[in-house]
Design a protein around this motif. Structure first.
Motif, mmCIF file in Angstrom:
data_model
loop_
_atom_site.group_PDB
_atom_site.id
_atom_site.type_symbol
_atom_site.label_atom_id
_atom_site.label_comp_id
_atom_site.label_asym_id
_atom_site.label_seq_id
_atom_site.Cartn_x
_atom_site.Cartn_y
_atom_site.Cartn_z
ATOM 1 N N LEU A 83 30.573 -69.921 24.429
ATOM 2 C CA LEU A 83 30.464 -69.606 25.859
ATOM 3 C C LEU A 83 30.672 -68.109 26.111
ATOM 4 O O LEU A 83 29.950 -67.492 26.902
ATOM 5 N N LEU A 84 31.652 -67.538 25.429
ATOM 6 C CA LEU A 84 31.888 -66.107 25.598
ATOM 7 C C LEU A 84 30.710 -65.284 25.085
ATOM 8 O O LEU A 84 30.352 -64.258 25.674
ATOM 9 N N ALA A 85 30.110 -65.730 23.998
ATOM 10 C CA ALA A 85 28.943 -65.027 23.463
ATOM 11 C C ALA A 85 27.808 -65.027 24.478
ATOM 12 O O ALA A 85 27.107 -64.015 24.653
ATOM 13 N N SER A 86 27.625 -66.152 25.178
ATOM 14 C CA SER A 86 26.580 -66.253 26.198
ATOM 15 C C SER A 86 26.882 -65.336 27.382
ATOM 16 O O SER A 86 25.994 -64.650 27.902
ATOM 17 N N THR A 87 28.156 -65.313 27.801
ATOM 18 C CA THR A 87 28.553 -64.460 28.922
ATOM 19 C C THR A 87 28.359 -62.987 28.583
ATOM 20 O O THR A 87 27.831 -62.208 29.388
ATOM 21 N N LEU A 88 28.776 -62.587 27.396
ATOM 22 C CA LEU A 88 28.640 -61.190 26.981
ATOM 23 C C LEU A 88 27.176 -60.790 26.824
ATOM 24 O O LEU A 88 26.810 -59.639 27.064
ATOM 25 N N ALA A 89 26.352 -61.752 26.404
ATOM 26 C CA ALA A 89 24.926 -61.458 26.275
ATOM 27 C C ALA A 89 24.316 -61.155 27.649
ATOM 28 O O ALA A 89 23.457 -60.263 27.790
ATOM 29 N N GLN A 90 24.744 -61.891 28.674
ATOM 30 C CA GLN A 90 24.271 -61.633 30.018
ATOM 31 C C GLN A 90 24.749 -60.278 30.517
ATOM 32 O O GLN A 90 23.980 -59.507 31.128
ATOM 33 N N GLU A 91 26.015 -59.947 30.274
ATOM 34 C CA GLU A 91 26.553 -58.655 30.692
ATOM 35 C C GLU A 91 25.870 -57.499 29.954
ATOM 36 O O GLU A 91 25.783 -56.391 30.489
ATOM 37 N N SER A 92 25.422 -57.754 28.761
ATOM 38 C CA SER A 92 24.773 -56.699 27.980
ATOM 39 C C SER A 92 23.492 -56.215 28.652
ATOM 40 O O SER A 92 23.019 -55.102 28.390
ATOM 41 N N GLY A 93 22.923 -57.065 29.499
ATOM 42 C CA GLY A 93 21.714 -56.666 30.217
ATOM 43 C C GLY A 93 21.948 -55.585 31.256
ATOM 44 O O GLY A 93 20.990 -55.012 31.789
ATOM 45 N N ASN A 94 23.212 -55.270 31.570
ATOM 46 C CA ASN A 94 23.542 -54.245 32.553
ATOM 47 C C ASN A 94 23.736 -52.872 31.926
ATOM 48 O O ASN A 94 24.412 -52.015 32.495
#
Length: 267
Positions: free
Chosen positions: A251-262
């Motif tokens: 779950l954290l990997a998914s969240t960080l992947a989304q934040e990486s788009g910023n």
């Protein structure tokens, strides 16, 4: 009843504008005291000498009727400032307030003074955090201190995570934190609170690439996620993570992947 001399329609004796053709007519008047018929222009009754009420006939009754028929709501929407003069006053007051705020942030410092102020804050923070090291956790604490001091001094600032080792593309690869300060309207400069100095883009381009946070709370929350993810990722790699920890790591990997788009690559 009498008839209009223009269109021939029957009208009341005392009207001055025909309701059918909208043209002016001469009213037939009677004295309100004795009832004697009087002429339209008389000011007193010729019989009892009582004063008579007079009415003014508009120059152009058709224009008067059209003006009266206009929708007042539609007129206010069409001319909001003219129908509400206070709106213009409010706009002027707002513009004055904005101008004063901009002057307080930039004008009183003078050209180049904002950058000197930023450098002074960075030097103080570096002295207060001497020996913290160059890891993400230590530099984030220094960045929060610099961010707080800059905002108190009237300099807009934000906290940035990134890496000084190369052009990373994922937030999980961040290993340093620093601040970005707006020294002039629209011009931001990087400041390293660990080294205590500003960094120009031409000499240090990696400082101008990273993930920004507008508050210390946002930066701290992101740091907590990154720290927890790296701990769980190490456990998963070593094969010691439980099923619950594996799910949390995913779950954290998914969240960080989304934040990486910023990722911010320009200022």
């Amino acid at each position: 009843m009498r008839k209009c001399t223009h269109c021939g329609m029957e009208i009341q004796p005392d009207v001055t504008i025909c309701p059918y053709c909208f043209k002016a007519v001469v009213a037939t008047k009677r004295c309100t005291h004795c009832g004697t018929q009087v002429r339209s222009g008389d000011r007193t009754c010729s019989f009892c000498r009582a004063p008579l009420l007079t009415r003014r006939v508009p120059d152009d009754p058709l224009k008067v009727f059209i003006a009266m028929a206009k929708d007042p709501i539609e007129e206010r929407e069409r001319h909001p400032i003219r129908s509400n003069p206070f709106l213009l006053v409010y706009l002027l007051v707002f513009m004055v307030i904005v101008a004063v705020l901009l002057w307080q942030i930039y004008g009183h410092l003078g050209p180049g003074q904002s950058k000197l102020l930023v450098e002074g804050v960075l030097e103080d923070v570096a002295g207060d955090h001497a020996g913290i090291g160059g890891d993400l956790a230590g530099s984030e604490a220094a960045a929060v201190s610099a961010w707080t001091a800059l905002n108190r001094s009237g300099i807009p600032a934000r906290i940035r995570f990134g890496s000084l080792q190369g052009q990373v593309r994922t937030l999980s690869a961040s290993d340093r934190a620093w601040v970005m300060a707006e020294v002039e309207p629209g011009r931001w400069i990087a400041g390293d609170p660990v080294k205590g100095s500003t960094m120009e883009a031409a000499d240090h381009p990696l400082y101008y690439r990273g993930w920004d946070y507008s508050s210390a709370a946002e930066a701290q929350a992101s740091l907590n996620r990154l720290t927890r993810y790296k701990t769980l990722d190490a456990a998963v790699t070593a094969g010691t993570a439980s099923v619950a920890e594996q799910k949390e790591q995913s779950l954290l990997a998914s969240t960080l992947a989304q934040e990486s788009g910023n990722l911010t690559t320009v200022v």
